[in-house]
Design a protein around this motif. Structure first.
Motif, PDB file in Angstrom:
ATOM      1  N   ALA A 135       0.793  -1.319   0.485  1.00 18.83           N
ATOM      2  CA  ALA A 135      -0.035   0.199   0.042  1.00 18.83           C
ATOM      3  C   ALA A 135       0.919   0.982   0.127  1.00 18.83           C
ATOM      4  N   ILE A 136       2.636   1.215   0.814  1.00 17.58           N
ATOM      5  CA  ILE A 136       2.596   2.428   1.040  1.00 17.58           C
ATOM      6  C   ILE A 136       3.277   2.609  -0.859  1.00 17.58           C
ATOM      7  N   LEU A 137       4.265   1.302  -0.804  1.00 16.39           N
ATOM      8  CA  LEU A 137       5.332   1.543  -1.972  1.00 16.39           C
ATOM      9  C   LEU A 137       4.134   1.533  -3.611  1.00 16.39           C
ATOM     10  N   HIS A 138       2.417   1.723  -3.100  1.00 11.80           N
ATOM     11  CA  HIS A 138       1.901   1.492  -4.341  1.00 11.80           C
ATOM     12  C   HIS A 138       1.839   3.341  -4.512  1.00 11.80           C
ATOM     13  N   GLU A 139       1.347   4.317  -2.947  1.00 12.26           N
ATOM     14  CA  GLU A 139       1.697   5.477  -2.593  1.00 12.26           C
ATOM     15  C   GLU A 139       2.464   6.328  -2.966  1.00 12.26           C
ATOM     16  N   PHE A 140       2.914   6.017  -2.874  1.00  7.98           N
ATOM     17  CA  PHE A 140       4.714   6.797  -3.232  1.00  7.98           C
ATOM     18  C   PHE A 140       5.970   6.225  -4.113  1.00  7.98           C
ATOM     19  N   HIS A 141       4.161   5.853  -5.639  1.00 12.21           N
ATOM     20  CA  HIS A 141       5.271   4.916  -6.248  1.00 12.21           C
ATOM     21  C   HIS A 141       6.588   5.984  -6.914  1.00 12.21           C
ATOM     22  N   GLY A 170      30.566  -3.248  -3.487  1.00 14.64           N
ATOM     23  CA  GLY A 170      29.849  -1.893  -3.585  1.00 14.64           C
ATOM     24  C   GLY A 170      28.509  -2.257  -2.976  1.00 14.64           C
ATOM     25  N   ILE A 171      27.758  -0.711  -3.748  1.00 18.07           N
ATOM     26  CA  ILE A 171      26.915  -0.198  -2.984  1.00 18.07           C
ATOM     27  C   ILE A 171      25.757  -0.576  -3.750  1.00 18.07           C
ATOM     28  N   THR A 172      24.524  -0.686  -3.669  1.00 22.84           N
ATOM     29  CA  THR A 172      23.309  -0.310  -4.742  1.00 22.84           C
ATOM     30  C   THR A 172      22.609   0.849  -4.064  1.00 22.84           C
ATOM     31  N   ILE A 173      22.389   1.477  -4.853  1.00 23.48           N
ATOM     32  CA  ILE A 173      20.196   2.298  -4.390  1.00 23.48           C
ATOM     33  C   ILE A 173      19.691   1.870  -6.330  1.00 23.48           C
ATOM     34  N   HIS A 174      18.606   1.802  -5.129  1.00 26.14           N
ATOM     35  CA  HIS A 174      17.095   1.238  -5.713  1.00 26.14           C
ATOM     36  C   HIS A 174      16.386   1.259  -5.114  1.00 26.14           C
ATOM     37  N   TYR A 175      14.840   2.128  -6.170  1.00 27.81           N
ATOM     38  CA  TYR A 175      14.033   1.428  -6.300  1.00 27.81           C
ATOM     39  C   TYR A 175      13.721   0.276  -4.987  1.00 27.81           C
ATOM     40  N   VAL A 176      12.271   1.058  -4.257  1.00 29.17           N
ATOM     41  CA  VAL A 176      12.106  -0.797  -3.603  1.00 29.17           C
ATOM     42  C   VAL A 176      10.606  -1.121  -4.304  1.00 29.17           C
ATOM     43  N   ASN A 177      10.493  -2.699  -3.841  1.00 31.04           N
ATOM     44  CA  ASN A 177       9.499  -2.661  -4.577  1.00 31.04           C
ATOM     45  C   ASN A 177       9.212  -4.084  -3.931  1.00 31.04           C
ATOM     46  N   GLU A 227      14.972  -5.860  -5.442  1.00 33.81           N
ATOM     47  CA  GLU A 227      15.215  -6.294  -6.664  1.00 33.81           C
ATOM     48  C   GLU A 227      13.776  -5.194  -7.400  1.00 33.81           C
ATOM     49  N   GLY A 228      14.345  -4.446  -6.579  1.00 33.56           N
ATOM     50  CA  GLY A 228      13.521  -3.192  -7.599  1.00 33.56           C
ATOM     51  C   GLY A 228      14.675  -2.054  -8.252  1.00 33.56           C
ATOM     52  N   GLU A 229      14.036  -1.382  -9.684  1.00 32.50           N
ATOM     53  CA  GLU A 229      15.148  -0.684 -10.974  1.00 32.50           C
ATOM     54  C   GLU A 229      15.899   0.007  -9.815  1.00 32.50           C
ATOM     55  N   ILE A 230      17.460  -0.377  -9.905  1.00 34.20           N
ATOM     56  CA  ILE A 230      18.889   0.358  -9.760  1.00 34.20           C
ATOM     57  C   ILE A 230      18.757   1.520 -10.179  1.00 34.20           C
ATOM     58  N   ILE A 231      19.121   2.931  -9.222  1.00 34.18           N
ATOM     59  CA  ILE A 231      19.127   3.866  -9.557  1.00 34.18           C
ATOM     60  C   ILE A 231      20.944   4.507  -9.488  1.00 34.18           C
TER      61      ILE A 231
END
Length: 188
Positions: A87-93, A130-137, A142-146
């Motif tokens: 619900a939070i991921l949907h609201e704050f896509h 290293g590090i990965t900053i990504h969108y959360v799903n 597994e979210g898209e890598i930023i």
């Protein structure tokens, strides 16, 4: 808005970065652990520090409603270990991001956090990490890598040595990536 479960060094670094920049501010720090040091760090830096339990995040919608009221431009997971509610991921896509201490897709998924990741890097005899900053799903890591940044792994590096290298990458890059997401036209 920052969510964290532990000591909060990255949260503290982000708060200080934006206090110095006058561009944005961290409105609140949320933690699922009452004893998490991140709450004290936030309080010491005059940032609202909120504790919540599993029910408040997943069932009662208390956290969801707080976020809707606050309308954050970005929700940053900095060492937050629970899967984020749909619900939070949907609201704050595309407004929820996570920092992972490895080069995803390697060493990601449930249970792969902190020293668990660094030990796995040593065991697999990786030559870089290293590090990965990504969108959360809805799935761990597994979210898209930023953004990704890497560092070499020396054959003699221990998990603790790798952790220190990763922390340096986190401190250097995480606030800048957040700034670029918040102010894309100013940053190229």
């Amino acid at each position: 808005m920052i969510f964290a479960s532990g000591s909060g060094t990255n949260a503290e670094n982000i708060i200080k970065y934006f206090k110095d920049s006058d561009k944005a501010e961290v409105a609140a720090v949320f933690s699922n652990k009452r004893s998490a040091k991140v709450l004290k760090r936030a309080h010491d830096l005059d940032v609202k520090a909120l504790h919540f339990d599993r029910d408040a995040l997943y069932h009662s919608k208390e956290v969801f409603n707080l976020l809707k009221d606050m309308q954050p431009d970005l929700i940053v997971l900095a060492g937050f270990l629970w899967i984020f509610p749909k619900a939070i991921l949907h609201e704050f896509h595309n407004k929820v991001i996570n920092l992972h201490p490895a080069l995803l897709p390697k060493f990601g998924g449930k249970g792969m956090y902190g020293m668990n990741v660094h030990r796995a890097v040593v065991e697999k005899k990786e030559v870089e990490t290293g590090i990965t900053i990504h969108y959360v799903n809805e799935k761990y890591d597994e979210g898209e890598i930023i953004f990704q940044a890497s560092t070499p792994v020396d054959p003699s590096d221990s998990a603790e040595d790798i952790a220190e290298k990763i922390h340096q990458l986190e401190y250097e890059h995480f606030p800048k990536v957040i700034e670029n997401l918040l102010f894309p036209s100013e940053n190229g």
